[in-house]
Motif scaffolding. Structure first.
Motif, mmCIF file in Angstrom:
data_model
loop_
_atom_site.group_PDB
_atom_site.id
_atom_site.type_symbol
_atom_site.label_atom_id
_atom_site.label_comp_id
_atom_site.label_asym_id
_atom_site.label_seq_id
_atom_site.Cartn_x
_atom_site.Cartn_y
_atom_site.Cartn_z
ATOM 1 N N GLY A 151 18.396 -13.743 -14.532
ATOM 2 C CA GLY A 151 17.036 -13.619 -15.038
ATOM 3 C C GLY A 151 16.322 -12.439 -14.406
ATOM 4 O O GLY A 151 15.169 -12.546 -14.008
ATOM 5 N N THR A 152 16.991 -11.308 -14.323
ATOM 6 C CA THR A 152 16.460 -10.106 -13.688
ATOM 7 C C THR A 152 15.598 -9.335 -14.676
ATOM 8 O O THR A 152 16.039 -9.037 -15.777
ATOM 9 C CB THR A 152 17.613 -9.197 -13.217
ATOM 10 N N ASP A 153 14.368 -9.001 -14.259
ATOM 11 C CA ASP A 153 13.518 -8.213 -15.134
ATOM 12 C C ASP A 153 13.827 -6.718 -14.967
ATOM 13 O O ASP A 153 14.683 -6.341 -14.165
ATOM 14 C CB ASP A 153 12.036 -8.522 -14.897
ATOM 15 N N ALA A 154 13.121 -5.889 -15.720
ATOM 16 C CA ALA A 154 13.403 -4.447 -15.712
ATOM 17 C C ALA A 154 13.195 -3.806 -14.345
ATOM 18 O O ALA A 154 13.781 -2.775 -14.043
ATOM 19 C CB ALA A 154 12.537 -3.743 -16.756
ATOM 20 N N ALA A 155 12.379 -4.434 -13.500
ATOM 21 C CA ALA A 155 12.136 -3.902 -12.153
ATOM 22 C C ALA A 155 13.156 -4.408 -11.137
ATOM 23 O O ALA A 155 13.136 -4.014 -9.983
ATOM 24 C CB ALA A 155 10.726 -4.279 -11.692
ATOM 25 N N GLY A 156 14.035 -5.305 -11.569
ATOM 26 C CA GLY A 156 15.060 -5.832 -10.671
ATOM 27 C C GLY A 156 14.680 -7.130 -9.990
ATOM 28 O O GLY A 156 15.435 -7.645 -9.173
ATOM 29 N N ALA A 157 13.538 -7.690 -10.341
ATOM 30 C CA ALA A 157 13.078 -8.936 -9.723
ATOM 31 C C ALA A 157 13.617 -10.154 -10.475
ATOM 32 O O ALA A 157 13.805 -10.120 -11.692
ATOM 33 C CB ALA A 157 11.552 -8.983 -9.707
ATOM 34 N N ILE A 158 13.873 -11.215 -9.723
ATOM 35 C CA ILE A 158 14.233 -12.515 -10.298
ATOM 36 C C ILE A 158 13.198 -13.508 -9.810
ATOM 37 O O ILE A 158 13.043 -13.715 -8.607
ATOM 38 C CB ILE A 158 15.635 -12.975 -9.861
ATOM 39 N N GLU A 159 12.488 -14.115 -10.763
ATOM 40 C CA GLU A 159 11.444 -15.062 -10.400
ATOM 41 C C GLU A 159 11.512 -16.276 -11.308
ATOM 42 O O GLU A 159 12.077 -16.224 -12.395
ATOM 43 C CB GLU A 159 10.066 -14.409 -10.524
ATOM 44 N N GLY A 160 10.939 -17.371 -10.831
ATOM 45 C CA GLY A 160 10.785 -18.547 -11.660
ATOM 46 C C GLY A 160 11.905 -19.545 -11.536
ATOM 47 O O GLY A 160 12.858 -19.376 -10.778
ATOM 48 N N ASP A 161 11.770 -20.594 -12.328
ATOM 49 C CA ASP A 161 12.709 -21.707 -12.327
ATOM 50 C C ASP A 161 13.828 -21.468 -13.329
ATOM 51 O O ASP A 161 13.941 -20.373 -13.905
ATOM 52 C CB ASP A 161 11.966 -23.014 -12.631
ATOM 53 N N LEU A 162 14.633 -22.480 -13.561
ATOM 54 C CA LEU A 162 15.769 -22.348 -14.481
ATOM 55 C C LEU A 162 15.314 -21.964 -15.881
ATOM 56 O O LEU A 162 15.955 -21.129 -16.533
ATOM 57 C CB LEU A 162 16.584 -23.646 -14.522
#
Length: 127
Positions: free
Chosen positions: A36-47
């Motif tokens: 669940g990596t966004d364009a900035a490289g972050a992974i946040e949130g639940d399943l």
């Protein structure tokens, strides 16, 4: 056979990773495991949040190759132990839609990035 590596501009980029690949002789698209990596490289949130983003990433790689869910012949989903798989299925329906696909779900102890709770890979065959 030539291989074209796919790295859609909408995905986080790494110099050592290709998000997907297409073989010119086989017309098969392989989408590498997407978190669940966004364009900035972050992974946040639940399943739920991560599953939705991971599937959007899979769809972006497919689109880069000229494919959609219709051409997918296999999905593999790796879910971190303790996550509610049924919640993931619900999230998948929202993004993926009503496209039947052979599916393997594997529960794992962890993923390469500690904050990741899901990883999804796909194989598609183009016309």
């Amino acid at each position: 056979m030539a291989v074209t590596h796919l790295n859609p501009a909408s995905l986080h980029r790494s110099p050592v990773y290709a998000a997907g690949a297409v073989g010119s002789g086989t017309r098969t698209v392989y989408v590498g495991g997407q978190n669940g990596t966004d364009a900035a490289g972050a992974i946040e949130g639940d399943l739920v949040t991560q599953t939705e983003q991971a599937l959007r990433n899979v769809l972006a790689v497919l689109a880069e190759a000229g494919a959609t869910q219709r051409e997918v012949v296999r999905l593999a989903i790796y879910v971190k132990d303790g996550a509610d798989i049924q919640e993931g299925f619900g999230a998948a329906q929202e993004v993926w839609g009503n496209y039947a696909v052979p599916l393997t779900v594997v529960v794992v102890a962890g993923l390469a990035r500690p904050e990741a709770v899901v990883e999804i890979e796909a194989v598609a065959v183009l016309d």
